[in-house]
Design a protein around this motif. Sequence first.
Motif, PDB file in Angstrom:
ATOM      1  N   PRO A 128       0.825  -1.209   0.000  1.00 31.15           N
ATOM      2  CA  PRO A 128       0.000   0.000   0.000  1.00 31.15           C
ATOM      3  C   PRO A 128       0.862   1.263   0.000  1.00 31.15           C
ATOM      4  CG  PRO A 128       0.137  -0.878   2.215  1.00 31.15           C
ATOM      5  CD  PRO A 128       0.856  -1.852   1.317  1.00 31.15           C
ATOM      6  N   GLY A 129       0.257   2.384  -0.359  1.00 30.35           N
ATOM      7  CA  GLY A 129       0.963   3.651  -0.323  1.00 30.35           C
ATOM      8  C   GLY A 129       0.034   4.786  -0.693  1.00 30.35           C
ATOM      9  N   SER A 130       0.424   5.999  -0.331  1.00 25.63           N
ATOM     10  CA  SER A 130      -0.414   7.165  -0.609  1.00 25.63           C
ATOM     11  C   SER A 130      -0.473   7.494  -2.100  1.00 25.63           C
ATOM     12  CB  SER A 130       0.087   8.372   0.177  1.00 25.63           C
ATOM     13  OG  SER A 130       1.424   8.667  -0.196  1.00 25.63           O
ATOM     14  N   ASN A 131       0.461   6.936  -2.893  1.00 28.22           N
ATOM     15  CA  ASN A 131       0.456   7.181  -4.338  1.00 28.22           C
ATOM     16  C   ASN A 131      -0.258   6.068  -5.112  1.00 28.22           C
ATOM     17  OD1 ASN A 131       2.360   5.149  -3.996  1.00 28.22           O
ATOM     18  ND2 ASN A 131       3.804   6.015  -5.465  1.00 28.22           N
ATOM     19  N   ARG A 132      -0.887   5.127  -4.411  1.00 26.98           N
ATOM     20  CA  ARG A 132      -1.588   4.010  -5.049  1.00 26.98           C
ATOM     21  C   ARG A 132      -3.002   4.429  -5.467  1.00 26.98           C
ATOM     22  NH1 ARG A 132       3.150   2.419  -4.973  1.00 26.98           N
ATOM     23  NH2 ARG A 132       3.840   0.716  -3.673  1.00 26.98           N
ATOM     24  N   ALA A 133      -3.569   3.674  -6.380  1.00 26.38           N
ATOM     25  CA  ALA A 133      -4.940   3.925  -6.838  1.00 26.38           C
ATOM     26  C   ALA A 133      -5.939   3.467  -5.777  1.00 26.38           C
ATOM     27  CB  ALA A 133      -5.190   3.182  -8.144  1.00 26.38           C
ATOM     28  N   GLU A 134      -7.032   4.220  -5.668  1.00 32.77           N
ATOM     29  CA  GLU A 134      -8.062   3.901  -4.680  1.00 32.77           C
ATOM     30  C   GLU A 134      -9.130   2.949  -5.218  1.00 32.77           C
ATOM     31  OE1 GLU A 134      -8.969   7.297  -1.692  1.00 32.77           O
ATOM     32  OE2 GLU A 134      -8.752   8.219  -3.678  1.00 32.77           O
ATOM     33  N   ARG A 135      -9.282   2.887  -6.525  1.00 27.35           N
ATOM     34  CA  ARG A 135     -10.319   2.028  -7.119  1.00 27.35           C
ATOM     35  C   ARG A 135      -9.704   1.197  -8.243  1.00 27.35           C
ATOM     36  NH1 ARG A 135     -15.296   2.409  -5.895  1.00 27.35           N
ATOM     37  NH2 ARG A 135     -16.064   1.942  -7.968  1.00 27.35           N
ATOM     38  N   VAL A 136      -8.953   0.171  -7.853  1.00 24.68           N
ATOM     39  CA  VAL A 136      -8.282  -0.704  -8.822  1.00 24.68           C
ATOM     40  C   VAL A 136      -9.286  -1.751  -9.305  1.00 24.68           C
ATOM     41  CG1 VAL A 136      -6.425  -2.377  -9.152  1.00 24.68           C
ATOM     42  CG2 VAL A 136      -6.050  -0.363  -7.708  1.00 24.68           C
ATOM     43  N   PRO A 137      -9.571  -1.797 -10.620  1.00 27.91           N
ATOM     44  CA  PRO A 137     -10.500  -2.790 -11.141  1.00 27.91           C
ATOM     45  C   PRO A 137      -9.863  -4.185 -11.166  1.00 27.91           C
ATOM     46  CG  PRO A 137     -10.147  -0.991 -12.728  1.00 27.91           C
ATOM     47  CD  PRO A 137      -9.127  -0.865 -11.652  1.00 27.91           C
ATOM     48  N   VAL A 138     -10.577  -5.147 -10.596  1.00 25.47           N
ATOM     49  CA  VAL A 138     -10.129  -6.538 -10.580  1.00 25.47           C
ATOM     50  C   VAL A 138     -11.283  -7.406 -11.077  1.00 25.47           C
ATOM     51  CG1 VAL A 138      -9.273  -8.445  -9.168  1.00 25.47           C
ATOM     52  CG2 VAL A 138      -8.583  -6.100  -8.637  1.00 25.47           C
ATOM     53  N   THR A 139     -10.976  -8.325 -11.988  1.00 34.09           N
ATOM     54  CA  THR A 139     -11.972  -9.247 -12.524  1.00 34.09           C
ATOM     55  C   THR A 139     -11.515 -10.672 -12.237  1.00 34.09           C
ATOM     56  OG1 THR A 139     -12.454  -7.710 -14.321  1.00 34.09           O
ATOM     57  CG2 THR A 139     -13.198  -9.978 -14.615  1.00 34.09           C
ATOM     58  N   VAL A 140     -12.419 -11.492 -11.688  1.00 34.24           N
ATOM     59  CA  VAL A 140     -12.151 -12.910 -11.457  1.00 34.24           C
ATOM     60  C   VAL A 140     -13.150 -13.697 -12.296  1.00 34.24           C
ATOM     61  CG1 VAL A 140     -12.048 -14.790  -9.778  1.00 34.24           C
ATOM     62  CG2 VAL A 140     -11.362 -12.478  -9.098  1.00 34.24           C
ATOM     63  N   PHE A 141     -12.633 -14.588 -13.144  1.00 29.47           N
ATOM     64  CA  PHE A 141     -13.483 -15.465 -13.943  1.00 29.47           C
ATOM     65  C   PHE A 141     -13.303 -16.886 -13.440  1.00 29.47           C
ATOM     66  CE2 PHE A 141     -14.317 -18.244 -17.594  1.00 29.47           C
ATOM     67  CZ  PHE A 141     -15.622 -17.861 -17.882  1.00 29.47           C
ATOM     68  N   SER A 142     -14.401 -17.497 -13.015  1.00 32.65           N
ATOM     69  CA  SER A 142     -14.362 -18.865 -12.472  1.00 32.65           C
ATOM     70  C   SER A 142     -15.476 -19.679 -13.120  1.00 32.65           C
ATOM     71  CB  SER A 142     -14.544 -18.826 -10.956  1.00 32.65           C
ATOM     72  OG  SER A 142     -15.859 -18.421 -10.627  1.00 32.65           O
ATOM     73  N   ALA A 143     -15.721 -20.870 -12.601  1.00 32.81           N
ATOM     74  CA  ALA A 143     -16.769 -21.736 -13.137  1.00 32.81           C
ATOM     75  C   ALA A 143     -18.148 -21.105 -13.007  1.00 32.81           C
ATOM     76  CB  ALA A 143     -16.736 -23.086 -12.417  1.00 32.81           C
ATOM     77  N   ASP A 144     -18.309 -20.163 -12.100  1.00 32.53           N
ATOM     78  CA  ASP A 144     -19.602 -19.506 -11.896  1.00 32.53           C
ATOM     79  C   ASP A 144     -19.748 -18.207 -12.674  1.00 32.53           C
ATOM     80  OD1 ASP A 144     -20.557 -21.501 -10.128  1.00 32.53           O
ATOM     81  OD2 ASP A 144     -19.329 -20.627  -8.529  1.00 32.53           O
ATOM     82  N   GLY A 145     -18.769 -17.869 -13.518  1.00 33.96           N
ATOM     83  CA  GLY A 145     -18.844 -16.660 -14.331  1.00 33.96           C
ATOM     84  C   GLY A 145     -17.854 -15.607 -13.902  1.00 33.96           C
ATOM     85  N   GLU A 146     -18.087 -14.396 -14.376  1.00 33.75           N
ATOM     86  CA  GLU A 146     -17.158 -13.288 -14.167  1.00 33.75           C
ATOM     87  C   GLU A 146     -17.681 -12.347 -13.086  1.00 33.75           C
ATOM     88  OE1 GLU A 146     -14.912 -11.535 -17.694  1.00 33.75           O
ATOM     89  OE2 GLU A 146     -16.339  -9.940 -17.227  1.00 33.75           O
ATOM     90  N   ILE A 147     -16.816 -12.010 -12.138  1.00 37.55           N
ATOM     91  CA  ILE A 147     -17.135 -11.076 -11.063  1.00 37.55           C
ATOM     92  C   ILE A 147     -16.153  -9.912 -11.156  1.00 37.55           C
ATOM     93  CG2 ILE A 147     -17.262 -10.745  -8.551  1.00 37.55           C
ATOM     94  CD1 ILE A 147     -19.348 -12.694  -9.512  1.00 37.55           C
ATOM     95  N   GLU A 148     -16.670  -8.686 -11.118  1.00 38.25           N
ATOM     96  CA  GLU A 148     -15.823  -7.494 -11.140  1.00 38.25           C
ATOM     97  C   GLU A 148     -15.934  -6.791  -9.798  1.00 38.25           C
ATOM     98  OE1 GLU A 148     -16.939  -5.109 -14.481  1.00 38.25           O
ATOM     99  OE2 GLU A 148     -16.543  -6.710 -15.913  1.00 38.25           O
ATOM    100  N   MET A 149     -14.813  -6.219  -9.343  1.00 39.68           N
ATOM    101  CA  MET A 149     -14.765  -5.509  -8.067  1.00 39.68           C
ATOM    102  C   MET A 149     -13.682  -4.449  -8.139  1.00 39.68           C
ATOM    103  SD  MET A 149     -12.900  -8.613  -6.058  1.00 39.68           S
ATOM    104  CE  MET A 149     -13.713  -9.798  -7.117  1.00 39.68           C
ATOM    105  N   THR A 150     -13.605  -3.601  -7.120  1.00 40.60           N
ATOM    106  CA  THR A 150     -12.510  -2.643  -7.027  1.00 40.60           C
ATOM    107  C   THR A 150     -11.822  -2.800  -5.677  1.00 40.60           C
ATOM    108  OG1 THR A 150     -13.956  -0.899  -6.192  1.00 40.60           O
ATOM    109  CG2 THR A 150     -13.551  -0.934  -8.569  1.00 40.60           C
ATOM    110  N   ILE A 151     -10.510  -2.560  -5.668  1.00 42.88           N
ATOM    111  CA  ILE A 151      -9.687  -2.664  -4.472  1.00 42.88           C
ATOM    112  C   ILE A 151      -9.026  -1.311  -4.216  1.00 42.88           C
ATOM    113  CG2 ILE A 151      -7.677  -3.830  -3.442  1.00 42.88           C
ATOM    114  CD1 ILE A 151     -10.063  -5.705  -3.964  1.00 42.88           C
TER     115      ILE A 151
END
Length: 87
Positions: free
Chosen positions: A13-36
């Motif tokens: 982590p750091g103060s120069n990091r992004a606050e809303r990093v898009p992450v996508t996980v694709f599994s047997a149940d489909g695609e889930i999108e989230m932000t970190i």
Amino acid sequence: CSSDLEVRLAYVPGSNRAERVPVTVFSADGEIEMTINQRERPTIDGHFVSLGQFRFEKAGQSYVIVSNEGTTGHVIADAVQSVLEAS
């Protein structure tokens, strides 16, 4: 044959990091999108955050995408880890 796995993302982590990093996980149940929020300290051993529990097929396609699209700040992806759920 399938397995339930917890997927984790490691970053520093750091103060120069992004606050809303898009992450996508694709599994047997489909695609889930989230932000970190990478300005916050990871909650697992200070290194990883959990992206959730997912079901993966042994012969199926799966992926985790960490993107910098639309972000302000640096995006870090030190490691992606999958951990077998305890039965």
